[in-house]
Design an enzyme around this catalytic site. Structure first.
Site, PDB file in Angstrom:
ATOM      1  CE  LYS A  99      -1.046  -1.349   4.530  1.00 40.84           C
ATOM      2  NZ  LYS A  99      -1.948  -1.488   5.763  1.00 40.84           N
ATOM      3  N   GLY A 100       2.134   1.160   0.231  1.00 40.93           N
ATOM      4  CA  GLY A 100       3.047   2.199   0.197  1.00 40.93           C
ATOM      5  C   GLY A 100       2.939   3.072  -0.929  1.00 40.93           C
ATOM      6  CG  ASP A 123      16.235  -1.606   0.583  1.00 43.30           C
ATOM      7  OD1 ASP A 123      17.516  -0.973   0.775  1.00 43.30           O
ATOM      8  OD2 ASP A 123      16.093  -1.928   1.708  1.00 43.30           O
ATOM      9  CG  ASP A 134       5.038   1.014   6.871  1.00 44.60           C
ATOM     10  OD1 ASP A 134       5.791   1.005   5.778  1.00 44.60           O
ATOM     11  OD2 ASP A 134       4.863   0.599   7.651  1.00 44.60           O
TER      12      ASP A 134
HETATM   13  P1  5GP Z   1      13.318  -4.696  -1.418  1.00 43.48           P
HETATM   14  O1  5GP Z   1      12.993  -5.920  -1.641  1.00 43.48           O
HETATM   15  O2  5GP Z   1      13.991  -3.815  -2.479  1.00 43.48           O
HETATM   16  O3  5GP Z   1      14.441  -4.707  -0.412  1.00 43.48           O
HETATM   17  O4  5GP Z   1      12.411  -3.835  -0.578  1.00 43.48           O
HETATM   18  C1  5GP Z   1      11.604  -2.670  -0.835  1.00 43.48           C
HETATM   19  C2  5GP Z   1      10.593  -2.756   0.162  1.00 43.48           C
HETATM   20  O5  5GP Z   1      11.242  -2.403   1.429  1.00 43.48           O
HETATM   21  C3  5GP Z   1       9.943  -1.220  -0.106  1.00 43.48           C
HETATM   22  O6  5GP Z   1       8.761  -1.483  -0.988  1.00 43.48           O
HETATM   23  C4  5GP Z   1       9.576  -0.758   1.407  1.00 43.48           C
HETATM   24  O7  5GP Z   1       8.275  -1.515   1.654  1.00 43.48           O
HETATM   25  C5  5GP Z   1      10.703  -1.403   2.255  1.00 43.48           C
HETATM   26  N1  5GP Z   1      11.768  -0.411   2.484  1.00 43.48           N
HETATM   27  C6  5GP Z   1      13.070  -0.237   1.776  1.00 43.48           C
HETATM   28  N2  5GP Z   1      13.577   0.746   2.362  1.00 43.48           N
HETATM   29  C7  5GP Z   1      12.736   1.658   3.222  1.00 43.48           C
HETATM   30  C8  5GP Z   1      12.779   2.612   3.804  1.00 43.48           C
HETATM   31  O8  5GP Z   1      13.737   3.239   3.722  1.00 43.48           O
HETATM   32  N3  5GP Z   1      11.590   3.132   4.433  1.00 43.48           N
HETATM   33  C9  5GP Z   1      10.609   2.307   4.492  1.00 43.48           C
HETATM   34  N4  5GP Z   1       9.631   2.845   5.097  1.00 43.48           N
HETATM   35  N5  5GP Z   1      10.464   1.225   3.822  1.00 43.48           N
HETATM   36  C10 5GP Z   1      11.461   0.602   3.334  1.00 43.48           C
END
Ligand code: 5GP
Length: 197
Positions: free
Chosen positions: A53-54, A113, A169
């Protein structure tokens, strides 16, 4: 900081240590992304897909900055354990309602990320044979990437920092901040104490 931002900042108990991007900076960047996408997709059969939902805050503003006919659909993934997440395992809890084969799909994320979530979802979407599949993310952390994922449209590159606001969040809070910032250490600890797990 605008007067609205200052008031919201104060109501959040001053949990934010630093504002990285103001509401205005975010909107300006989204307008530029929207202009670029409008040029690139003119004459195409555009379907925009977001992950709940972000992304809802970003996608709502981005869609209004794209001046083309388009459709929108959403996926939802389950929150996962740190262990599963490190292996790139994601559980789809809501699938698309629209078939995507033959469509020009723009996949929209709030944050990339490690890239593991995106990689998993792109593999699943590619199997459905869209005519094209590109990625747009508002925030990108290139230094944290574990898997190479092609991203065509990037709002802002971030260093290795945990940020909140504008849809992002911490334990389901802070999504409604109009800006994006870094939490104070006390806010992280306070949430830890109040949380059941
Ligand atoms: P990935 O699979 O690329 O590591 O994860 C992406 C997800 O991790 C994003 O959609 C988010 O939900 C969460 N995420 C990664 N970095 C951050 C951050 O700095 N702040 C927040 N709130 N969520 C993050």
């Amino acid at each position: 900081m605008s007067p609205d931002e200052r008031s919201q900042y104060q109501e959040m108990g001053g949990d934010i240590r630093e504002i990285l991007f103001s509401a205005q900076q975010i909107q300006d960047r989204i307008q530029a992304l929207g202009d670029q996408i409008t040029q690139d997709y003119r004459g195409k059969d555009l379907l925009v897909i977001g992950v709940l939902k972000g992304v809802t805050f970003f996608i709502a503003d981005l869609l209004r900055a794209i001046h083309l006919p388009l459709e929108v659909d959403f996926l939802a993934v389950a929150s996962y354990s740190a262990e599963a997440r490190n292996q790139g395992l994601v559980r789809l809890v809501k699938d698309l309602e629209t078939p995507i084969n033959g469509r020009d799909v723009l996949f929209v994320e709030d944050m990339v990320d490690t890239g593991l979530t995106l990689n998993y979802l792109l593999r699943s979407l590619r199997m459905r044979q869209p005519a094209s599949l590109q990625v747009c993310t508002l925030f990108n952390k290139p230094a944290r990437r574990l898997i190479d994922t092609p991203i065509k449209y990037v709002g802002f590159d971030l260093p290795d920092l945990f940020v909140v606001g504008y849809g992002l969040d911490f334990r389901e809070r802070y999504r409604n901040l109009p800006f994006v910032g870094i939490l104070k250490a006390q806010a992280l600890q306070k949430a830890g104490k109040n949380s059941a797990g």
